[in-house]
Design a protein around this motif. Structure first.
Motif, short mmCIF file in Angstrom:
data_model
loop_
_atom_site.label_atom_id
_atom_site.label_comp_id
_atom_site.label_asym_id
_atom_site.label_seq_id
_atom_site.Cartn_x
_atom_site.Cartn_y
_atom_site.Cartn_z
N GLU A 241 0.84 -1.21 0.00
CA GLU A 241 0.00 0.00 0.00
C GLU A 241 0.87 1.26 0.00
O GLU A 241 0.65 2.20 -0.78
CB GLU A 241 -0.91 -0.03 1.24
CG GLU A 241 -1.88 1.11 1.29
CD GLU A 241 -2.49 1.30 2.69
OE1 GLU A 241 -2.96 2.40 2.97
OE2 GLU A 241 -2.45 0.34 3.51
N ALA B 64 2.90 1.70 -3.19
CA ALA B 64 2.04 2.23 -4.27
C ALA B 64 1.80 3.72 -4.07
O ALA B 64 1.76 4.49 -5.03
CB ALA B 64 0.71 1.46 -4.29
N GLU B 65 1.65 4.11 -2.81
CA GLU B 65 1.42 5.53 -2.50
C GLU B 65 2.63 6.37 -2.95
O GLU B 65 2.48 7.40 -3.61
CB GLU B 65 1.23 5.66 -0.99
CG GLU B 65 0.57 6.92 -0.53
CD GLU B 65 0.18 6.79 0.95
OE1 GLU B 65 -0.99 6.47 1.20
OE2 GLU B 65 1.05 6.98 1.82
N ALA C 60 4.87 5.56 -5.18
CA ALA C 60 4.96 5.54 -6.65
C ALA C 60 3.94 6.50 -7.28
O ALA C 60 4.22 7.14 -8.29
CB ALA C 60 4.74 4.12 -7.15
N ALA C 61 2.77 6.60 -6.64
CA ALA C 61 1.72 7.50 -7.16
C ALA C 61 2.18 8.96 -7.05
O ALA C 61 1.88 9.78 -7.94
CB ALA C 61 0.42 7.28 -6.41
N TYR C 62 2.92 9.30 -5.99
CA TYR C 62 3.45 10.67 -5.87
C TYR C 62 4.38 10.97 -7.05
O TYR C 62 4.35 12.07 -7.63
CB TYR C 62 4.25 10.86 -4.57
CG TYR C 62 3.50 10.70 -3.26
CD1 TYR C 62 2.18 11.12 -3.12
CD2 TYR C 62 4.15 10.17 -2.15
CE1 TYR C 62 1.53 10.99 -1.90
CE2 TYR C 62 3.50 10.04 -0.92
CZ TYR C 62 2.19 10.44 -0.81
OH TYR C 62 1.55 10.32 0.39
N ASP D 111 4.39 9.50 -10.02
CA ASP D 111 3.59 9.58 -11.26
C ASP D 111 2.96 10.96 -11.39
O ASP D 111 2.95 11.55 -12.47
CB ASP D 111 2.46 8.52 -11.26
CG ASP D 111 3.01 7.12 -11.44
OD1 ASP D 111 4.20 6.99 -11.80
OD2 ASP D 111 2.27 6.15 -11.20
N GLU D 112 2.45 11.46 -10.27
CA GLU D 112 1.81 12.78 -10.30
C GLU D 112 2.82 13.87 -10.65
O GLU D 112 2.53 14.79 -11.42
CB GLU D 112 1.19 13.05 -8.93
CG GLU D 112 0.12 14.12 -8.96
CD GLU D 112 -0.38 14.42 -7.55
OE1 GLU D 112 -0.77 13.48 -6.85
OE2 GLU D 112 -0.33 15.60 -7.17
N GLU E 92 3.65 13.67 -14.35
CA GLU E 92 2.52 14.19 -15.14
C GLU E 92 2.46 15.72 -15.06
O GLU E 92 2.30 16.41 -16.06
CB GLU E 92 1.22 13.57 -14.63
CG GLU E 92 0.08 13.82 -15.58
CD GLU E 92 -1.19 13.10 -15.14
OE1 GLU E 92 -2.27 13.63 -15.41
OE2 GLU E 92 -1.07 12.04 -14.49
#
Ligand SMILES: Cc1cc2nc3c(=O)[nH]c(=O)nc-3n(C[C@H](O)[C@H](O)[C@H](O)COP(=O)(O)O)c2cc1C
Length: 193
Positions: free
Chosen positions: A99, A102-103, A105-107, A109-110, A113
């Motif tokens: 969890e 993933a959190e 990795a999401a930072y 990705d953001e 982007e």
């Protein structure tokens, strides 16, 4: 020898500490390295003078330092023109479950982007809980978060989660990339295999 700039955004000092360690590691490999807080990068800073650039930011309330995102967006072409890397520092990367991975990795990705900068290398390091640096309300909030996250709730001390071996691996991997991209003394660009 190549010149490497490390630009970082740090609120409580852990990203700064990591940046300084990266500089020390590059210097140990014979390179000329400098760490600069993003606030000190001005229009007069000659980014073009550096052979390679590393950018680092910590995460607060799910976001990177605004000035680091702005720096990456504004200087994307300069970054893309030389070996470049990004490292992120967060509490999420201090916790070894899926969890939180993933959190973190999401930072990233953001960030990619938002800035449209696709770094050559990306690293995610665990940060620190620096209760000694927090104001009253932040200390209460971080204690609550920590009780679920790491269990480290003794606010009379600080906790560090950075894996310094990971930092070393990142620095040496980046130095290898830079060496492969930079003509050796006496060679001209384009003569590399
Ligand atoms: C107010 C505050 C909010 C934070 N929010 C997050 C968060 O949303 N996600 C996370 O993974 N870490 C979060 N952290 C942990 C920081 O990323 C961590 O403490 C890091 O070491 C800070 O780096 P710095 O000292 O370079 O600013 C937060 C820390 C503070 C103090």
């Amino acid at each position: 020898m190549v010149s490497i700039l490390v630009v970082y955004g740090s609120s409580e000092g852990q990203t700064e500490k990591i940046s300084n360690r990266i500089v020390e590691l590059f210097e140990g490999m014979g390179h000329d390295a400098t760490a600069v807080p993003v606030e000190d990068v001005t229009a007069d800073t000659t980014l073009d003078a550096f052979d390679a650039i590393v950018v680092g930011s910590s995460i607060h309330l799910g976001k990177h330092a605004k000035k680091v995102s702005a720096f990456a967006s504004a200087n994307r072409e300069i970054l893309d023109a030389r070996p470049n890397a990004f490292f992120q520092v967060s509490l999420s990367s201090a916790i070894e479950d899926e969890e939180h991975k993933a959190e973190a990795a999401a930072y990233v990705d953001e960030f990619v982007e938002k800035t449209a900068w696709h770094p050559d290398r990306i690293a995610m390091f665990g940060g620190a809980l620096r209760y000694s640096k927090y104001g009253f309300l932040t200390r209460i909030m971080m204690k609550r978060i920590a009780s679920d996250a790491t269990g480290d709730t003794d606010t009379s001390r600080d906790y560090e989660y950075t894996d310094w071996e990971e930092v070393e691996t990142f620095a040496s991997d980046f130095a290898t990339l830079v060496a492969g991209d930079t003509p050796a003394d006496g060679e001209t660009e384009g003569t590399q295999a």
